[in-house]
Write an enzyme that holds these catalytic residues in place. Structure first.
Site, PDB file in Angstrom:
ATOM      1  N   GLY A  50     -15.856-107.284  27.700  1.00  0.00           N
ATOM      2  CA  GLY A  50     -15.372-107.279  26.327  1.00  0.00           C
ATOM      3  C   GLY A  50     -16.483-107.336  25.303  1.00  0.00           C
ATOM      4  O   GLY A  50     -16.817-106.345  24.659  1.00  0.00           O
ATOM      5  N   ARG A  51     -17.085-108.495  25.146  1.00  0.00           N
ATOM      6  CA  ARG A  51     -18.002-108.728  24.026  1.00  0.00           C
ATOM      7  C   ARG A  51     -19.271-107.899  24.102  1.00  0.00           C
ATOM      8  O   ARG A  51     -19.839-107.534  23.077  1.00  0.00           O
ATOM      9  CB  ARG A  51     -18.329-110.221  23.921  1.00  0.00           C
ATOM     10  CG  ARG A  51     -17.071-111.010  23.657  1.00  0.00           C
ATOM     11  CD  ARG A  51     -17.240-112.463  23.382  1.00  0.00           C
ATOM     12  NE  ARG A  51     -15.903-113.027  23.235  1.00  0.00           N
ATOM     13  CZ  ARG A  51     -15.176-112.944  22.139  1.00  0.00           C
ATOM     14  NH1 ARG A  51     -15.668-112.348  21.071  1.00  0.00           N
ATOM     15  NH2 ARG A  51     -13.965-113.442  22.087  1.00  0.00           N
ATOM     16  N   MET A  81      -8.923-110.104  19.956  1.00  0.00           N
ATOM     17  CA  MET A  81      -8.210-110.031  18.683  1.00  0.00           C
ATOM     18  C   MET A  81      -9.182-109.710  17.548  1.00  0.00           C
ATOM     19  O   MET A  81     -10.285-110.241  17.480  1.00  0.00           O
ATOM     20  CB  MET A  81      -7.477-111.344  18.425  1.00  0.00           C
ATOM     21  CG  MET A  81      -6.377-111.633  19.433  1.00  0.00           C
ATOM     22  SD  MET A  81      -5.556-113.221  19.185  1.00  0.00           S
ATOM     23  CE  MET A  81      -4.653-112.864  17.669  1.00  0.00           C
ATOM     24  N   CYS A 110      -6.036-117.026  26.845  1.00  0.00           N
ATOM     25  CA  CYS A 110      -6.643-117.287  25.541  1.00  0.00           C
ATOM     26  C   CYS A 110      -6.694-118.788  25.262  1.00  0.00           C
ATOM     27  O   CYS A 110      -5.674-119.474  25.331  1.00  0.00           O
ATOM     28  CB  CYS A 110      -5.857-116.582  24.438  1.00  0.00           C
ATOM     29  SG  CYS A 110      -6.543-116.845  22.783  1.00  0.00           S
ATOM     30  N   GLN A 168      -1.720-105.701  25.573  1.00  0.00           N
ATOM     31  CA  GLN A 168      -1.798-107.121  25.909  1.00  0.00           C
ATOM     32  C   GLN A 168      -0.902-107.919  24.966  1.00  0.00           C
ATOM     33  O   GLN A 168      -1.080-107.886  23.747  1.00  0.00           O
ATOM     34  CB  GLN A 168      -3.240-107.607  25.801  1.00  0.00           C
ATOM     35  CG  GLN A 168      -3.430-109.045  26.278  1.00  0.00           C
ATOM     36  CD  GLN A 168      -4.882-109.468  26.262  1.00  0.00           C
ATOM     37  OE1 GLN A 168      -5.232-110.514  26.808  1.00  0.00           O
ATOM     38  NE2 GLN A 168      -5.748-108.685  25.643  1.00  0.00           N
ATOM     39  N   HIS A 195     -10.328-114.390  34.278  1.00  0.00           N
ATOM     40  CA  HIS A 195     -11.557-114.845  33.620  1.00  0.00           C
ATOM     41  C   HIS A 195     -12.083-116.006  34.462  1.00  0.00           C
ATOM     42  O   HIS A 195     -11.434-117.041  34.587  1.00  0.00           O
ATOM     43  CB  HIS A 195     -11.255-115.313  32.192  1.00  0.00           C
ATOM     44  CG  HIS A 195     -12.484-115.638  31.409  1.00  0.00           C
ATOM     45  ND1 HIS A 195     -12.567-115.460  30.048  1.00  0.00           N
ATOM     46  CD2 HIS A 195     -13.698-116.136  31.779  1.00  0.00           C
ATOM     47  CE1 HIS A 195     -13.761-115.819  29.618  1.00  0.00           C
ATOM     48  NE2 HIS A 195     -14.469-116.240  30.649  1.00  0.00           N
TER      49      HIS A 195
END
Length: 425
Positions: free
Chosen positions: A241-242, A2, A93, A58, A174
């Protein structure tokens, strides 16, 4: 992610790699449904650029009817947004706003029956689309467990319940559990619970008719290959992702390393990337106005992260973002017309060393491999902001190797650089 993986960031990623699968930031189903008459909001969260596919939308939510309506709205908007290759229900999340107040995200793993109802409703919405409309696949992204319900059997019970009562066959896992008792922040939940890749590998082994993607802790292309090859029963994919957000240009070799393909999209350096992205940014600013400038420039902020001049580059990007003013001031350009975004970004590149701006994909990859090697050998971590100690060491070794390579090619008349590389050993 997000506030990060919006369509502008995805556009930049597609310039970097034509092959990687892109994901939208999580958008709540209620937000899509409640703003279906708000074209600006819908465009912000549902529109794609022409470059984006394949892309996954998503969704966050726990109400089957709202999720189904959100799916229909997202698919109906494809005439101006582009079609989605998949639509995912987020069950991973750990944010308090999501898991506590919203009662969805990772909290949904405690209610597999509700998850089944949600994804079944989403699948029915896809099935009801007109025959000519592309039918995106519905999938589930989750953790390996929640709080004390974190055994492998707890995870398999969740997978079996969802697949027995819905058409879903694809999961993004995850490989950490989520701690939702209020003691962990979202950052804690990304770093403290131990990674258990063996759980995901076990799913690949025990459920060969399903597809599993592994997420969590993967920070480099080297790790992508290691994680993928670590399972005898192969994963369907690896999600990152990061690391891409923090060092996007490093991933410019993804297509070559993972697929054996050399991208032919004309982006050979960060200068190429910035100028091609600026074309997209200018077109978007024509539509949305200067108020979009902060979102448009943000994907570029980390382009030189960890390198000499990286801090100055971030400051220049911040100046461009601030030139739009603020919502309170009506987004007026505080200092007048500074020029086009292409002109502003071209000027910003001047703060960086020329060799960094023009450094090729291959040279960047060689540098990053050296950095990974130093980290592994010395047991240290690279820094975040400006140039760090490890980056300096890697650059020094890389430059020395290149000089030696050039010397060998000149003195011994090697016709190809590969031969010189073999000579160096």
């Amino acid at each position: 992610m997000m506030e990060y993986t919006d369509r502008h960031f995805r556009h930049m990623c597609r310039l970097i790699s034509p092959r990687m699968e892109l994901w939208s930031e999580m958008v709540t189903a209620n937000a899509i449904v409640n703003t279906k008459e708000d074209e600006e909001y819908q465009r912000r969260f549902l529109q794609q650029s022409a470059l984006e596919n394949p892309t996954i939308l998503q969704l966050g939510g726990s109400d089957p009817s709202s999720l189904a309506e959100a799916v229909k709205i997202a698919c109906d908007s494809q005439s101006w947004s582009g079609s989605w290759n998949g639509i995912n229900l987020n069950c991973g999340c750990p944010s308090d706003k999501v898991s506590l107040k919203g009662c969805f995200g990772a909290r949904l793993m405690e209610s597999p029956t509700l998850v089944s109802e949600c994804v079944s409703s989403m699948s029915n919405a896809v099935s009801s689309l007109p025959p000519s409309t592309p039918k995106p696949e519905i999938s589930v992204k989750c953790r390996i467990g929640v709080d004390s319900n974190d055994s492998y059997s707890d995870l398999t019970n969740f997978i079996e319940s969802v697949t027995a009562n819905s058409p879903v066959k694809t999961f993004q896992i995850h490989a950490r559990k989520a701690v939702l008792d209020g003691t962990f922040s979202p950052v804690d939940n990304r770093t403290i619970p131990p990674l258990k890749y063996e759980y995901v590998y076990g799913l690949c082994r025990d459920y060969p008719d399903l597809e599993f993607h592994l997420n969590g802790g993967v920070m480099s292309l080297t790790q992508v290959r290691e994680v993928y090859e670590g399972s005898e029963e192969k994963l369907k994919g690896v999600m990152v992702g990061r690391s891409i957000v923090s060092q996007p240009w490093y991933w410019s070799n993804l297509d070559y390393v993972l697929y054996g393909e050399v991208p032919s999209n004309g982006v050979e350096s960060r200068r190429d990337l910035v100028l091609k992205y600026a074309e997209h940014a200018e077109e978007e600013e024509k539509i949305e106005g200067v108020k979009a400038r902060r979102r448009l420039i943000r994907p570029l902020v980390n382009l030189f992260n960890g390198e000499e001049g990286g801090k100055k580059w971030r400051q220049k990007c911040d100046e461009i973002m601030q030139s739009a003013g603020s919502k309170r001031k009506g987004y007026a350009d505080r200092d007048g017309d500074h020029g086009s975004l292409t002109e502003l970004l071209t000027e910003a590149l001047k703060v960086m060393p020329e060799e960094a701006v023009e450094r090729s994909r291959l040279d960047t990859f060689e540098l990053m491999l050296l950095k990974e090697k130093i980290i592994k050998e010395q047991g240290v971590e690279g820094g975040g902001g400006g140039i760090d100690k490890v980056a300096r060491q890697a650059k020094a070794v890389w430059e020395a190797e290149r000089k030696e390579r050039e010397r060998i090619m000149k003195e011994e008349d090697y016709g190809h650089e590969d031969e010189a590389l073999q000579k160096i050993g």
